[in-house]
Design a protein around this motif. Sequence first.
Motif, PDB file in Angstrom:
ATOM      1  N   ILE A  80      -0.037-117.462  73.918  1.00  0.00           N
ATOM      2  CA  ILE A  80      -0.509-118.528  73.030  1.00  0.00           C
ATOM      3  C   ILE A  80       0.154-119.823  73.465  1.00  0.00           C
ATOM      4  CG2 ILE A  80      -0.880-119.204  70.647  1.00  0.00           C
ATOM      5  CD1 ILE A  80      -1.767-116.472  70.782  1.00  0.00           C
ATOM      6  N   ASP A  81      -0.631-120.729  73.971  1.00  0.00           N
ATOM      7  CA  ASP A  81      -0.115-122.050  74.323  1.00  0.00           C
ATOM      8  C   ASP A  81      -0.875-123.086  73.494  1.00  0.00           C
ATOM      9  OD1 ASP A  81      -2.561-122.164  75.472  1.00  0.00           O
ATOM     10  OD2 ASP A  81      -1.873-122.305  77.536  1.00  0.00           O
ATOM     11  N   PRO A  82      -0.515-124.352  73.618  1.00  0.00           N
ATOM     12  CA  PRO A  82      -1.181-125.345  72.760  1.00  0.00           C
ATOM     13  C   PRO A  82      -2.706-125.308  72.895  1.00  0.00           C
ATOM     14  CG  PRO A  82       0.695-126.329  73.841  1.00  0.00           C
ATOM     15  CD  PRO A  82       0.578-124.956  74.405  1.00  0.00           C
ATOM     16  N   LEU A  83      -3.184-125.049  74.099  1.00  0.00           N
ATOM     17  CA  LEU A  83      -4.635-125.044  74.298  1.00  0.00           C
ATOM     18  C   LEU A  83      -5.317-123.976  73.450  1.00  0.00           C
ATOM     19  CD1 LEU A  83      -7.255-125.739  75.751  1.00  0.00           C
ATOM     20  CD2 LEU A  83      -6.520-124.345  77.660  1.00  0.00           C
ATOM     21  N   ASN A  84      -4.897-122.716  73.617  1.00  0.00           N
ATOM     22  CA  ASN A  84      -5.664-121.713  72.883  1.00  0.00           C
ATOM     23  C   ASN A  84      -5.231-121.593  71.431  1.00  0.00           C
ATOM     24  OD1 ASN A  84      -3.353-120.310  73.353  1.00  0.00           O
ATOM     25  ND2 ASN A  84      -4.301-118.647  74.504  1.00  0.00           N
ATOM     26  N   ALA A  85      -4.043-122.105  71.090  1.00  0.00           N
ATOM     27  CA  ALA A  85      -3.695-122.117  69.672  1.00  0.00           C
ATOM     28  C   ALA A  85      -4.705-122.969  68.904  1.00  0.00           C
ATOM     29  CB  ALA A  85      -2.286-122.661  69.482  1.00  0.00           C
ATOM     30  N   LEU A  86      -5.077-124.095  69.497  1.00  0.00           N
ATOM     31  CA  LEU A  86      -6.076-124.953  68.873  1.00  0.00           C
ATOM     32  C   LEU A  86      -7.422-124.238  68.747  1.00  0.00           C
ATOM     33  CD1 LEU A  86      -5.846-128.529  70.414  1.00  0.00           C
ATOM     34  CD2 LEU A  86      -5.871-127.919  68.015  1.00  0.00           C
ATOM     35  N   VAL A  87      -7.842-123.625  69.867  1.00  0.00           N
ATOM     36  CA  VAL A  87      -9.151-122.969  69.856  1.00  0.00           C
ATOM     37  C   VAL A  87      -9.136-121.802  68.870  1.00  0.00           C
ATOM     38  CG1 VAL A  87     -10.896-121.841  71.269  1.00  0.00           C
ATOM     39  CG2 VAL A  87      -9.547-123.687  72.221  1.00  0.00           C
ATOM     40  N   LEU A  88      -8.020-121.048  68.863  1.00  0.00           N
ATOM     41  CA  LEU A  88      -7.917-119.925  67.915  1.00  0.00           C
ATOM     42  C   LEU A  88      -8.084-120.417  66.491  1.00  0.00           C
ATOM     43  CD1 LEU A  88      -4.886-117.878  69.282  1.00  0.00           C
ATOM     44  CD2 LEU A  88      -7.221-117.072  69.052  1.00  0.00           C
ATOM     45  N   THR A  89      -7.401-121.503  66.168  1.00  0.00           N
ATOM     46  CA  THR A  89      -7.471-122.013  64.804  1.00  0.00           C
ATOM     47  C   THR A  89      -8.897-122.420  64.472  1.00  0.00           C
ATOM     48  OG1 THR A  89      -5.282-122.879  65.214  1.00  0.00           O
ATOM     49  CG2 THR A  89      -6.359-123.575  63.204  1.00  0.00           C
ATOM     50  N   MET A  90      -9.547-123.084  65.424  1.00  0.00           N
ATOM     51  CA  MET A  90     -10.930-123.496  65.177  1.00  0.00           C
ATOM     52  C   MET A  90     -11.819-122.278  64.956  1.00  0.00           C
ATOM     53  SD  MET A  90     -14.170-124.031  66.483  1.00  0.00           S
ATOM     54  CE  MET A  90     -14.188-124.046  68.265  1.00  0.00           C
ATOM     55  N   VAL A  91     -11.685-121.278  65.854  1.00  0.00           N
ATOM     56  CA  VAL A  91     -12.560-120.107  65.758  1.00  0.00           C
ATOM     57  C   VAL A  91     -12.315-119.373  64.444  1.00  0.00           C
ATOM     58  CG1 VAL A  91     -13.066-117.858  66.753  1.00  0.00           C
ATOM     59  CG2 VAL A  91     -12.773-119.829  68.251  1.00  0.00           C
ATOM     60  N   ALA A  92     -11.049-119.135  64.134  1.00  0.00           N
ATOM     61  CA  ALA A  92     -10.754-118.394  62.902  1.00  0.00           C
ATOM     62  C   ALA A  92     -11.189-119.197  61.682  1.00  0.00           C
ATOM     63  CB  ALA A  92      -9.270-118.075  62.831  1.00  0.00           C
ATOM     64  N   GLY A  93     -10.949-120.513  61.729  1.00  0.00           N
ATOM     65  CA  GLY A  93     -11.310-121.349  60.585  1.00  0.00           C
ATOM     66  C   GLY A  93     -12.811-121.372  60.354  1.00  0.00           C
ATOM     67  N   VAL A  94     -13.547-121.634  61.429  1.00  0.00           N
ATOM     68  CA  VAL A  94     -15.002-121.732  61.280  1.00  0.00           C
ATOM     69  C   VAL A  94     -15.574-120.384  60.841  1.00  0.00           C
ATOM     70  CG1 VAL A  94     -17.165-122.040  62.532  1.00  0.00           C
ATOM     71  CG2 VAL A  94     -15.320-123.673  62.833  1.00  0.00           C
ATOM     72  N   SER A  95     -15.063-119.286  61.429  1.00  0.00           N
ATOM     73  CA  SER A  95     -15.652-118.002  61.048  1.00  0.00           C
ATOM     74  C   SER A  95     -15.310-117.662  59.600  1.00  0.00           C
ATOM     75  CB  SER A  95     -15.215-116.896  62.006  1.00  0.00           C
ATOM     76  OG  SER A  95     -13.844-116.901  62.162  1.00  0.00           O
ATOM     77  N   LEU A  96     -14.132-118.059  59.146  1.00  0.00           N
ATOM     78  CA  LEU A  96     -13.809-117.829  57.732  1.00  0.00           C
ATOM     79  C   LEU A  96     -14.777-118.604  56.837  1.00  0.00           C
ATOM     80  CD1 LEU A  96     -11.979-116.750  55.492  1.00  0.00           C
ATOM     81  CD2 LEU A  96     -10.520-118.732  55.825  1.00  0.00           C
ATOM     82  N   LEU A  97     -15.006-119.864  57.198  1.00  0.00           N
ATOM     83  CA  LEU A  97     -15.921-120.674  56.389  1.00  0.00           C
ATOM     84  C   LEU A  97     -17.326-120.080  56.387  1.00  0.00           C
ATOM     85  CD1 LEU A  97     -14.709-124.222  57.446  1.00  0.00           C
ATOM     86  CD2 LEU A  97     -14.482-123.174  55.209  1.00  0.00           C
ATOM     87  N   VAL A  98     -17.767-119.643  57.578  1.00  0.00           N
ATOM     88  CA  VAL A  98     -19.113-119.060  57.642  1.00  0.00           C
ATOM     89  C   VAL A  98     -19.157-117.767  56.838  1.00  0.00           C
ATOM     90  CG1 VAL A  98     -20.882-118.118  59.164  1.00  0.00           C
ATOM     91  CG2 VAL A  98     -19.627-120.139  59.844  1.00  0.00           C
ATOM     92  N   ALA A  99     -18.054-117.012  56.872  1.00  0.00           N
ATOM     93  CA  ALA A  99     -18.021-115.760  56.105  1.00  0.00           C
ATOM     94  C   ALA A  99     -18.201-116.052  54.617  1.00  0.00           C
ATOM     95  CB  ALA A  99     -16.713-115.029  56.353  1.00  0.00           C
ATOM     96  N   ILE A 100     -17.489-117.062  54.127  1.00  0.00           N
ATOM     97  CA  ILE A 100     -17.627-117.401  52.709  1.00  0.00           C
ATOM     98  C   ILE A 100     -19.065-117.846  52.420  1.00  0.00           C
ATOM     99  CG2 ILE A 100     -16.841-118.958  50.897  1.00  0.00           C
ATOM    100  CD1 ILE A 100     -14.158-119.110  52.427  1.00  0.00           C
ATOM    101  N   TYR A 101     -19.559-118.669  53.327  1.00  0.00           N
ATOM    102  CA  TYR A 101     -20.915-119.223  53.204  1.00  0.00           C
ATOM    103  C   TYR A 101     -21.981-118.131  53.170  1.00  0.00           C
ATOM    104  CZ  TYR A 101     -24.988-121.814  55.101  1.00  0.00           C
ATOM    105  OH  TYR A 101     -26.228-122.346  55.347  1.00  0.00           O
ATOM    106  N   SER A 102     -21.687-117.000  53.853  1.00  0.00           N
ATOM    107  CA  SER A 102     -22.717-115.988  54.078  1.00  0.00           C
ATOM    108  C   SER A 102     -23.068-115.169  52.834  1.00  0.00           C
ATOM    109  CB  SER A 102     -22.260-115.036  55.173  1.00  0.00           C
ATOM    110  OG  SER A 102     -21.244-114.199  54.681  1.00  0.00           O
TER     111      SER A 102
END
Lengths: 504, 129, 492
Positions: A80-102
């Motif tokens: 986990i470096d700064p690059l993928n920490a950011l992407v991980l957060t985005m992916v997990a965040g967006v999928s959580l939001l979509v999960a709630i939305y679904s």
Amino acid sequence: MSLEQHAIIIILAPLLGALVISLIGGLHRRVAYLTLVAALAVSFSSTIATLSQVAARAAEGPLHYFLGDWQPPYGIELVIDPLNALVLTMVAGVSLLVAIYSKETVRRESPDRLHHYYTLFALLVAGLLGITATGDIFNLYVLTEIAALASYALLASGRGFAYYATFKYIIMGTIGACFYLLGVGYLYIKTGTLNMAEMQAFMTRPALLHSESIRVAFILIMVGLWIKMAFFPLHGWLPNAYTRTSTTTSCLVAPLMTKVSVYVMIRVMFGVFTLPYAYHVMGWNTAVVWLASLAIVAGSIGALAQTNLKRMLTYIIVAEVGYMVGGAWLGNAAGLTGAIYHIISDGLMTACLFMAVGAITFKTGEINLEAMRGVFRRMPVTAAIFVVGGLAMIGIPPTCGFFSKWYLLSGGLAAGHYGFVVALLFSSLVNAVLFFRLFEIGYYPLFDAQSEAGQHDKVVVAEAPLSMLVPMLITAAMILVVGLYTSRIVSGLIEYALPAGLKL
Amino acid sequence: MEDLFNYIIGRYNYWAAIILLLIGLYGMIAKNNLLKKVIGMTIFQAAIILFYVSIGDKRGATIPILDHGHGTHQAIEAAAYANPLPHVLMLTAIVVGVSTLGVALAILQKIYRVHGTIEEDEILETIDQ
Amino acid sequence: MMDTAPFLAATPALAVATSLVAVPLIAISGRWPNLREGWTFLAGAVKLLLVLSMAGWILAGHTHTYDLWEVLPGLMIRFKVDGFGMLFALVASPLWLITSIYSVGYMRSLDEHAQTRYFCFFAVALSATIGVAFSGNLFTLYLFYEMLSLSTYPLVTHHQDKEARGGGRKYLTYLLGTSIAFALPAMIITYMTAGSLEFSAAGVFPAGTSPAPLTTLLLLFLFGFAKAGIMPFHSWLPGAMVAPTPVSALLHAVAVVKVGVFSIVRVFTGIFGLELLADLHLNTLICSIAGCTVLVSSLMALSQDNLKRRLAFSTIGQLSYIILGVGLASKLGAQGGMLHIAMHAFGKITLFFCAGAIFVATGKKYISEMGGIGRQMPITMTAFFVGSLSVIGLPPAGGLISKLFMVQGALQAELAWVLVIYLISSLLNAAYFFPIVYQAFFGSSQEAQHQGPRQEAPFCAVLPPVLTATASVVLFFFPGIFLDFITVFLAS
């Protein structure tokens, strides 16, 4: 459970979630829904924890997590470096939001197979998070296929014509993945390792720097990834597959799949190969950036021609992929910063727009431009969210879309690549036309349909359910927040994610 | 001339893999029948598996199982054993391939139910209508 | 010298935010129109007070900087209050109050729909205007500039009919298109070459930057801020006249167009620096472009029969006047140009108010129908006369003062041919305004016999033009109200 276990929890939570949902999700739809949301929430909080950890020690290098405590090269590690920490957060965040939305959409679209749908949902997220976190190049392939298989099934949930579109995607996706696998084989022959960091250590040797096999490996991996991310002219499969599918799937797949592929490309370029290799030995920069410029123009023009809202957005994705690939290949710090930043911002913008369109379709049952008619009156909140997403796509400050354009334009100008600059500006203008056309349809209530007298009739407000509105509102807010925090994100994280020799 | 023979015969495993790869690619891209596309896909994946498996081999090497088991302090001659790692990787790849095949076949069935055919041009006609 | 400012550090940000805060309040009190307008007036008054609280400090020769937020590494959302920004804020914020009075009169008389939306976006637009006035760097300016373009769209297309749709499309195409295609890349190039977007009198470009890219940048900025209506990017302005008259009055005589001019002047004075413009003879280029616009738009104004459209073309010409003045790159020219922002604002808003008042009272839009209207609406038409005097540049109205400065500036810059432009355009101004006034008072119309002696618009629609016309006259005698700020600004 100490802090250092967070890295694995990110992936394990959705994976175990998938297992639990498939076992007991059949009991009641609420069980499946809540399990999914809980699993993704755990995963998301872990990404936040790792992100803050990485940010705190950004200068000291990445976090390593050895699976089963097996050290590389024998074991698989998560890096986990700064690059993928950011992407991980985005992916997990967006999928959580979509999960709630679904909650409502899945109930309507797949009522009989709800827990199967959610199992696949969780598997897809686990795959995407795994791709992003892993430090092993073969492990990446396996996780890509896990994500891809889950996405095939999810895309097919649109039924009807979706099956054929998905089939095309299976063929293209498999070609892409196999190209990647073949490239990995070449690399393995030459280096004898599958760990990315070790591979990179070998890459600096002059014998490998000019090896034909390594060159072939690079080409194979790049082409494979370009197919996966729908980079022009390999984008043909994407619009159909993403348009025909169900609302939830497009909300989940559209923002994440291409973005993660772009991340993998950047990872391979600078984490497996080296900066001099990608930029100087290959000598592709100009060609790829031109291709990216074409992608932007082609995607934008394609979007103009559409009357189906979702299909229009999918063409915008094609253009946005051009933004990121072009930025990554410009060969300077600003361009790469723009590409990395755009992974985050485009993920948010795409999620926001797809969710808004999904909500509009959910209420009106229409997906064409006509669905927008009078939307400002009927669904004021959704319309406002759609406006935020649209403005971000156009690139109006202070949304995050503006700042990715800022960096990409700076990069293009610094590299002297004016074709790319013009393409970016062109696409901004086209996006302005596209979205203001929609805003206009939404704004003029019943103008064409009825007589002048009926123009200002009272329209009943019929807003989307709260379970859809809340995640959309959060996404729209994040677009602004990420935009305003650009300085922190760039100087605190992305700057450390740039490969050595490319500092700002 | 001898060089050429050496070039072809000496690397016959790679040639085999590449020929299979191209056959598979051709099937996936050029065939009109979707089932044939799936078959092409399988050949394509098999070619890569073959490629991987063959790179693990060494001249005169045996299967990578140690005779003496644990506890002995005899030096292990690495050159005497085939490299097991590519083979292990391919176990995973085979699993992936089979799963893809399964999904593809399932969707193919669905396509047949929706469109009543698995010929691509006929499917496109029904979509246009 | 370095004593602390007698107001809160965040005052500029607060002045910007006041009307934004009012937006949700206006929105929720939509059912009670009086309360809703109450919020508008309250926010306007608070804003004016906040602006005034800083005026003394600025007049004393200080500037005030407030950093709101670091948005890109090394690039702030920064507010900076200096003489020029203060001048603009002092023009815009009282005129908002007056226009609000007028809006009440106009909108209620015509029983317009969606008034809540109207007042909401009006407030947002004002925030953006004050934001532009107090911007400390080009980035912040661009931010508020775009905010203004977007927030005025619903105002321009208020009627939501076919005509509004066409006007609105044109409006956005020109304003958004040019700002994305020209101003944004120009800003990025500037940031890359100069490493800074902060306004400073000496300019940001390092000495020895070659002239060719600077010329390109100048053109990109000049056309990129299309709100200034420089030809060929002017035709959004007549198109935007489909808006309700108060919108035309405030936004298209004061806020929007003056924001365009203000932005360009800021670029001239803060990014390039007047000395650099003069040294590279870029002032000749600017004057040619602006001069063409002045002449052509004045000629086009002559042929317009729709009163608001004639005013719109007149505005285009006057905007280029300002750019012409500052573009001379001489001290007096700059003074005159900046002063004309204020003078023209008061003059032109009067004219728009009058046009609206005529429409409210009689429903007339076209000049050819307005014969004898001065006898019907003497107060309104007298105000109209004063306003036109100011725009033409005749005593006793403020416009004369700024034009005098600009004429002297042309001599100072040794660009005598510019004088010819001033002369011809002033004659043209007179030629398209005086006939209206003459016809109104002395002309006769076919329906004159049916008209009653007096038919003024409602009080709320008559008071504002009288106020602004009076202000125009006052400014003739006391130009120092605004001139002092300019002197302070140019001295620094």
